[in-house]
Design an enzyme around this catalytic site. Sequence first.
Site: not given
Length: 350
Positions: A168-170
């Site tokens: 997942l994106d940060k």
Amino acid sequence: MADADDEMEDLLDAPDDAGAAGTAGERRVQGRLDGDLVGQRLDKALAVLFDELSRARLQALMAEGRVFRLDGSDQPQAVTNGSAKAQAGDYLVVEPPPAPAIPEPEAIPLSVLYEDAHLIVVDKPAGMAVHPAPGSETGTLVNALLHHCGDSLSGVGGVARPGIVHRLDKETSGVMVAAKSDAAHRGLSALFATHDIDRMYVALVRGAPHPSSGTIETRLGRSPHDRKKMAVLKSGGREAVTHYKVERVFGGDGAKPLAARVSCRLETGRTHQIRVHMASKGSPCLGDPVYGAGAPAAPVKAILVETGFSRQALHAALLGFVHPVTGETLRFETPLPPDMAAVQTGLEAL
């Protein structure tokens, strides 16, 4: 704790011998830019001046505020625009100490939804990177998993990304699964490769995509204009398929809502897929600093300011799959985290 200015001053007060080690393992190089290099693009000129550093590396160091022009004043000037014309003078580059090749365990609390001998499912908070990378060398999910799971994480992903089978994106929150055994790692990877994973995200977006439900099917790849961004491409890239549905609209006159809550189910899982696809429909995720071109309506902007919301409003709400070892059907669903829930509450009042 010193403030940012104090820390920068300490950084600059280290010994100024070219190539010497600076504070806490930092490396400093200094040189004079003159002659034919003056007037060229700054990043290009500095890459010639400091030939041991690539242009890309210098651009990254500029973005981190680690390149300075020494103009003789008490406060050296940080230079951050690599496309600016190079001025004559002395320049200093301060490289951070190298990150360890192998992530270290860190006692970071985890919200564990499920765990057995083969895999672990967690609710990742926004702000936590999945694995170490430049700018996020510590405090990642991998660091937390190494502490929580000990030596049981699968090594198939390599020493830098043990157990990681998807990301997942940060700044995206939500459900993630990691492998603790090599058998689970191979099985989960196969499920993701064949799209046999049920993944649903909730996005709070500007306006509302039209039609209110449908499938977005494009090619996604690096933007030809900005290599740090992904983009919808006419050719090349990789197939990307998102099924979306507007669950609720907020504000506006009905025909033109100010914002909406949209559920997105992934058929493929490309980098930034939902963020790019929603933006391609004219409804980027609220708060998205990369793909949210244009400001939301004033009432929506006021809600973002009031709640202090400054990330993309995207949450991985559901993850379902067949356990790759036991064959059990697993399904995990989490509510919106407090920051997104606060934004939705504000939108509901419009």
